[in-house]
Structures are given as structure tokens and as C-alpha cells.
Design a protein around this motif. Structure first.
Motif, PDB file in Angstrom:
ATOM      1  N   ILE A 258       5.857  17.022 -16.329  1.00 59.96           N
ATOM      2  CA  ILE A 258       6.543  16.805 -15.059  1.00 59.96           C
ATOM      3  C   ILE A 258       5.653  15.910 -14.197  1.00 59.96           C
ATOM      4  CG2 ILE A 258       7.435  17.871 -12.942  1.00 59.96           C
ATOM      5  CD1 ILE A 258       9.116  18.499 -15.348  1.00 59.96           C
ATOM      6  N   ARG A 259       6.071  14.670 -14.012  1.00 59.77           N
ATOM      7  CA  ARG A 259       5.295  13.740 -13.197  1.00 59.77           C
ATOM      8  C   ARG A 259       5.585  13.954 -11.713  1.00 59.77           C
ATOM      9  NH1 ARG A 259       6.176   8.121 -13.946  1.00 59.77           N
ATOM     10  NH2 ARG A 259       8.329   8.524 -14.557  1.00 59.77           N
ATOM     11  N   ASP A 260       4.682  13.493 -10.888  1.00 60.86           N
ATOM     12  CA  ASP A 260       4.850  13.574  -9.446  1.00 60.86           C
ATOM     13  C   ASP A 260       5.820  12.485  -8.999  1.00 60.86           C
ATOM     14  OD1 ASP A 260       4.696  13.505  -6.702  1.00 60.86           O
ATOM     15  OD2 ASP A 260       2.543  13.172  -6.585  1.00 60.86           O
ATOM     16  N   LEU A 261       7.083  12.893  -8.808  1.00 65.87           N
ATOM     17  CA  LEU A 261       8.124  11.953  -8.376  1.00 65.87           C
ATOM     18  C   LEU A 261       8.809  12.441  -7.102  1.00 65.87           C
ATOM     19  CD1 LEU A 261       9.759  11.076 -11.836  1.00 65.87           C
ATOM     20  CD2 LEU A 261       8.075   9.737 -10.552  1.00 65.87           C
ATOM     21  N   GLY A 262       8.066  13.201  -6.316  1.00 66.95           N
ATOM     22  CA  GLY A 262       8.607  13.698  -5.065  1.00 66.95           C
ATOM     23  C   GLY A 262       8.621  12.615  -3.990  1.00 66.95           C
ATOM     24  N   TRP A 263       8.791  13.042  -2.733  1.00 68.94           N
ATOM     25  CA  TRP A 263       8.916  12.098  -1.620  1.00 68.94           C
ATOM     26  C   TRP A 263       7.615  11.359  -1.383  1.00 68.94           C
ATOM     27  CZ3 TRP A 263      11.975   9.380   1.267  1.00 68.94           C
ATOM     28  CH2 TRP A 263      11.517   8.858   2.479  1.00 68.94           C
ATOM     29  N   LYS A 264       7.709  10.033  -1.261  1.00 71.24           N
ATOM     30  CA  LYS A 264       6.568   9.192  -0.943  1.00 71.24           C
ATOM     31  C   LYS A 264       6.921   8.243   0.179  1.00 71.24           C
ATOM     32  CE  LYS A 264       3.886  10.537  -4.421  1.00 71.24           C
ATOM     33  NZ  LYS A 264       4.766  11.624  -4.870  1.00 71.24           N
ATOM     34  N   HIS A 265       6.077   8.181   1.212  1.00 73.85           N
ATOM     35  CA  HIS A 265       6.251   7.193   2.265  1.00 73.85           C
ATOM     36  C   HIS A 265       5.827   5.821   1.732  1.00 73.85           C
ATOM     37  CE1 HIS A 265       6.960  10.215   5.368  1.00 73.85           C
ATOM     38  NE2 HIS A 265       5.978  10.898   4.840  1.00 73.85           N
ATOM     39  N   PHE A 266       6.278   4.775   2.383  1.00 65.67           N
ATOM     40  CA  PHE A 266       5.865   3.401   2.081  1.00 65.67           C
ATOM     41  C   PHE A 266       6.291   2.934   0.695  1.00 65.67           C
ATOM     42  CE2 PHE A 266       2.694   5.427   4.837  1.00 65.67           C
ATOM     43  CZ  PHE A 266       2.853   4.665   5.979  1.00 65.67           C
ATOM     44  N   ARG A 267       7.365   3.554   0.146  1.00 63.74           N
ATOM     45  CA  ARG A 267       7.859   3.097  -1.148  1.00 63.74           C
ATOM     46  C   ARG A 267       8.619   1.804  -0.979  1.00 63.74           C
ATOM     47  NH1 ARG A 267      10.067   8.218  -4.605  1.00 63.74           N
ATOM     48  NH2 ARG A 267      11.113   8.760  -2.692  1.00 63.74           N
TER      49      ARG A 267
ATOM     50  N   VAL B 122     -10.615  15.971   0.884  1.00 67.70           N
ATOM     51  CA  VAL B 122      -9.634  16.602  -0.006  1.00 67.70           C
ATOM     52  C   VAL B 122      -8.430  16.982   0.841  1.00 67.70           C
ATOM     53  CG1 VAL B 122      -9.152  18.524  -1.558  1.00 67.70           C
ATOM     54  CG2 VAL B 122     -11.447  17.503  -1.525  1.00 67.70           C
ATOM     55  N   SER B 123      -7.237  16.546   0.446  1.00 71.27           N
ATOM     56  CA  SER B 123      -6.041  16.814   1.243  1.00 71.27           C
ATOM     57  C   SER B 123      -5.711  18.300   1.247  1.00 71.27           C
ATOM     58  CB  SER B 123      -4.851  16.013   0.707  1.00 71.27           C
ATOM     59  OG  SER B 123      -4.572  16.363  -0.633  1.00 71.27           O
ATOM     60  N   GLU B 124      -5.197  18.779   2.374  1.00 71.13           N
ATOM     61  CA  GLU B 124      -4.821  20.177   2.540  1.00 71.13           C
ATOM     62  C   GLU B 124      -3.604  20.241   3.453  1.00 71.13           C
ATOM     63  OE1 GLU B 124      -4.187  23.228   1.689  1.00 71.13           O
ATOM     64  OE2 GLU B 124      -6.245  23.346   0.957  1.00 71.13           O
ATOM     65  N   ASP B 125      -2.909  21.375   3.459  1.00 71.92           N
ATOM     66  CA  ASP B 125      -1.703  21.516   4.284  1.00 71.92           C
ATOM     67  C   ASP B 125      -2.018  21.517   5.770  1.00 71.92           C
ATOM     68  OD1 ASP B 125       0.784  22.475   2.389  1.00 71.92           O
ATOM     69  OD2 ASP B 125      -1.132  23.106   1.577  1.00 71.92           O
TER      70      ASP B 125
ATOM     71  N   LEU C 266       0.828  -1.198   0.000  1.00 67.56           N
ATOM     72  CA  LEU C 266       0.000   0.000   0.000  1.00 67.56           C
ATOM     73  C   LEU C 266       0.867   1.254   0.000  1.00 67.56           C
ATOM     74  CD1 LEU C 266      -2.689  -1.010   2.651  1.00 67.56           C
ATOM     75  CD2 LEU C 266      -2.864  -1.178   0.175  1.00 67.56           C
ATOM     76  N   ASP C 267       0.419   2.272  -0.760  1.00 69.27           N
ATOM     77  CA  ASP C 267       1.122   3.553  -0.711  1.00 69.27           C
ATOM     78  C   ASP C 267       0.383   4.498   0.236  1.00 69.27           C
ATOM     79  OD1 ASP C 267      -1.118   4.460  -2.084  1.00 69.27           O
ATOM     80  OD2 ASP C 267      -0.099   4.561  -4.017  1.00 69.27           O
ATOM     81  N   GLU C 268       0.987   5.654   0.463  1.00 70.41           N
ATOM     82  CA  GLU C 268       0.437   6.611   1.427  1.00 70.41           C
ATOM     83  C   GLU C 268      -0.970   7.050   1.048  1.00 70.41           C
ATOM     84  OE1 GLU C 268       1.751  10.833   3.576  1.00 70.41           O
ATOM     85  OE2 GLU C 268       2.795  10.135   1.790  1.00 70.41           O
ATOM     86  N   PHE C 269      -1.197   7.319  -0.238  1.00 70.40           N
ATOM     87  CA  PHE C 269      -2.494   7.789  -0.713  1.00 70.40           C
ATOM     88  C   PHE C 269      -3.585   6.760  -0.420  1.00 70.40           C
ATOM     89  CE2 PHE C 269      -5.678   8.037  -4.166  1.00 70.40           C
ATOM     90  CZ  PHE C 269      -6.175   9.313  -3.921  1.00 70.40           C
ATOM     91  N   THR C 270      -3.285   5.478  -0.686  1.00 73.11           N
ATOM     92  CA  THR C 270      -4.259   4.412  -0.456  1.00 73.11           C
ATOM     93  C   THR C 270      -4.564   4.255   1.030  1.00 73.11           C
ATOM     94  OG1 THR C 270      -3.420   3.242  -2.402  1.00 73.11           O
ATOM     95  CG2 THR C 270      -4.789   1.979  -0.876  1.00 73.11           C
ATOM     96  N   ILE C 271      -3.513   4.348   1.859  1.00 70.74           N
ATOM     97  CA  ILE C 271      -3.703   4.232   3.308  1.00 70.74           C
ATOM     98  C   ILE C 271      -4.598   5.363   3.833  1.00 70.74           C
ATOM     99  CG2 ILE C 271      -2.513   4.386   5.542  1.00 70.74           C
ATOM    100  CD1 ILE C 271      -0.141   2.948   4.155  1.00 70.74           C
ATOM    101  N   ILE C 272      -4.357   6.577   3.368  1.00 72.49           N
ATOM    102  CA  ILE C 272      -5.184   7.719   3.782  1.00 72.49           C
ATOM    103  C   ILE C 272      -6.634   7.509   3.349  1.00 72.49           C
ATOM    104  CG2 ILE C 272      -5.616  10.186   3.414  1.00 72.49           C
ATOM    105  CD1 ILE C 272      -2.563  10.540   3.249  1.00 72.49           C
ATOM    106  N   LYS C 273      -6.847   6.991   2.139  1.00 71.31           N
ATOM    107  CA  LYS C 273      -8.198   6.741   1.651  1.00 71.31           C
ATOM    108  C   LYS C 273      -8.929   5.736   2.533  1.00 71.31           C
ATOM    109  CE  LYS C 273      -9.462   6.304  -2.570  1.00 71.31           C
ATOM    110  NZ  LYS C 273      -9.590   5.861  -3.980  1.00 71.31           N
ATOM    111  N   ILE C 274      -8.212   4.715   2.994  1.00 72.27           N
ATOM    112  CA  ILE C 274      -8.818   3.702   3.866  1.00 72.27           C
ATOM    113  C   ILE C 274      -9.274   4.341   5.176  1.00 72.27           C
ATOM    114  CG2 ILE C 274      -8.354   1.635   5.251  1.00 72.27           C
ATOM    115  CD1 ILE C 274      -6.464   0.743   2.965  1.00 72.27           C
TER     116      ILE C 274
END
Length: 316
Positions: free
Chosen positions: A307-316, A23-26, A4-12
């Protein structure tokens, strides 16, 4: 089993909480009577977030700065903090003192009153920081308009070099190396600029997960196309990348940990923004504009490269 990636975990989690339209916000907001409270929490973990050559005082300061950076992008003043720490049971007195000094330094620097927190013991150092403020309005990630100008609050790319130096992957010394390491260990969110210019921003977002992540998230939420025509990079980094045969685009867009922020403004506010930046000595950089469409593209001559989203991701 699929990882699971961070986005999927948050959705759960959000599904279980019943937040179907999350909707995600700062930052998060909620009302206490007529007062709108702004809150942010962030976690710093020793094994993933603290390079061995980074001091604990610097790490403790940075754990607070991570939250301050989100407040800066929203134009909100941080006021109160709660800190929880997880520490190995054999940690030394001197290390505890260093951690306390780091928290104190950040709190004093940004005018935050630390109210208390919690301590626990475990296998590694973990800092969890929650910061609170109040405001009637925040600047969202989603309200950029066609024709808006895209700005950032500083240059990008040094942090990846700084991290490699801290991890021992690079051995350079000198002013450039010191500058790169300092960008990692001593970030300085532009809170004053955010507070002064909040009313001119149509959208904004903290960039600590990487410029590509920030731009793509803002583009996605605004349902607009972001065209980048000027990379926010200085000549010394360009020179370093060329000498060492490094991918400049990767350094600038995908490094992360900059703790700057990206913001969009209507063209009529451009000169006001630039004037305020000079007064506050904030090195803002105009990097592009918002257009109809979707996605983020780097314009180089007549070519438009996505420019694809290739920044920092948890659970990679």
C-alpha cells in the motif's frame, strides 16, 4: 523549474530554522516552566478546502475539528484556541454570522475557550486555527512494537463519495448519499476515546490525510512493517463501490478527510481497549498487526500487496 512538494518545502523551512533532526508529528510541544504545552495549527482555504455546496458554518466548525482530531490521536484535551480569518471585503453579514456560529459550535462541542485572533481582507475565505492544551506526555507516531495490534477508530471510504457529491461529480440521493456527505461536512474526532485510552497506545496518528499516508508514516517512523489483514470498511460502501465499479482500496486507503485516528497497542491491552470502546460507543476496528521489516502491505489470502502513500498531498 521542478515543482516542490509539501515534504520538500517543510525540509527547506526546517533547514533554515536549524532543525536538522526534525521529525513530523501531529502536534508540537514546548515547556513553559514546568508545564508542557501542546499546540496545533491548521489552515482551511476556500478554493481548496470548501466545496461550493458546503455551508460556511460547517466549514468553520471543521477548521477547529481539524486541530481537535490531532489532539484526539495524542490523547490530549484541547483547552484554548486562537482564530485568524481572511475574508473578502464584500462578504455579507449573514455569511459572517454563519462562520461565527460554526466556530462557536465546535468550541462548545469540545470545550475550547476561544481567546481571540485576527481578521484580514483578501480574495477568498481563509481560516487559520491554533489550539492549545497541556500534558506531561503525548503518544508519538514512532513507538509501535513488533506484535502490536493496529486499530482505527472508525470505518473509512465515505468521504471520497461525499466530496464527489458536494462537487456535483455524483448525483445520488438517499440515506447512503446523506451519510457520505455528512462524513465530509460533519466529522467527529474520537477525543473521548483518545483521552481514556492514551496510556495503552504505543503509537498513534490522525488519519485526515488518508489512511495510506497515516500507515506509511507510522511504519516509517517506527521502522516496522504494518500488515493490514482487515480493511476498515462497511458493507454499504462495499456494495456501492461494486455497483458503481469503484476501486474499493482507493476509497478506503487514499480518500482522506476522515478525521479518525490509527493506533497500535500491545495484545495484552486488546480486551481493555475493546471494553472501553463499547462504553464510549466508539466503533474501533482491528485492521492488522506490526511486524519486523518496513512498508505497509495489504494481506489478501496468500498475497501481500504493498500500500503506497497516495493520500492527500498539497502542491500536487
Amino acid at each position: 523549474m521542478t515543482k516542490l512538494d509539501e515534504f520538500t518545502i517543510i525540509k527547506i523551512f526546517q533547514k533554515e530554522f536549524g532543525n536538522k533532526k526534525f521529525v513530523s508529528e501531529d502536534v508540537e510541544t514546548f515547556n513553559v516552566g514546568k508545564i508542557k504545552i501542546v499546540a496545533k495549527t491548521d489552515t482551511l482555504v476556500e478554493s481548496t478546502d470548501i466545496p461550493k455546496k458546503m455551508g460556511l458554518e460547517e466549514a468553520a466548525r471543521k477548521s477547529i475539528v481539524a486541530c481537535v482530531s490531532d489532539f484526539a490521536s495524542k490523547g490530549i484535551r484541547p483547552e484554548f484556541g486562537i482564530i485568524s480569518v481572511n475574508l473578502p471585503n464584500n462578504i455579507s453579514h449573514s455569511k459572517i454570522t454563519s462562520i461565527a456560529k460554526g466556530f462557536k459550535k465546535a468550541a462548545k462541542e469540545y470545550g475550547i475557550a476561544i481567546l481571540g485572533g485576527d481578521t484580514n481582507s483578501g480574495k477568498e475565505i481563509v481560516f487559520n486555527v491554533s489550539i492549545f492544551g497541556n500534558s506531561n506526555k503525548i503518544v508519538t507516531r514512532k513507538d509501535s512494537k513488533i506484535g502490536d495490534i493496529i486499530f482505527v477508530t472508525g470505518p473509512f471510504g465515505y468521504t471520497k463519495i461525499g466530496l464527489d457529491l458536494l462537487l456535483g461529480k455524483r448525483k445520488e440521493k438517499g440515506k447512503f448519499a446523506e451519510k457520505s456527505i455528512k462524513s465530509m461536512t460533519n466529522p467527529k474526532p474520537k477525543i473521548g476515546f483518545g483521552l481514556k485510552n492514551k496510556k495503552y497506545f504505543s503509537s498513534s496518528m490522525d488519519s485526515s490525510d488518508g489512511l495510506s499516508t497515516t500507515l506509511n508514516e507510522m511504519s516509517k517512523q517506527s521502522k516496522k512493517k504494518f500488515i493490514i489483514s482487515n480493511m476498515p470498511v462497511k458493507r454499504d460502501l462495499e456494495k456501492y463501490a461494486k455497483i458503481h465499479k469503484l476501486d474499493l482500496i482507493s476509497l478506503v486507503f487514499h480518500g482522506g478527510e476522515e478525521y479518525e485516528f490509527v493506533f497500535t497497542v500491545h495484545p495484552k491491552y486488546k480486551e481493555i481497549i475493546k471494553k472501553n470502546a463499547r462504553r464510549l460507543k466508539t466503533p474501533i476496528i482491528e485492521i492488522g498487526q506490526v511486524e519486523s521489516g518496513n512498508g505497509v502491505f495489504l494481506k489478501e489470502g496468500r498475497n501481500y500487496n504493498k500500500i503506497r502513500d497516495l493520500g492527500w498531498k498539497h502542491f500536487r
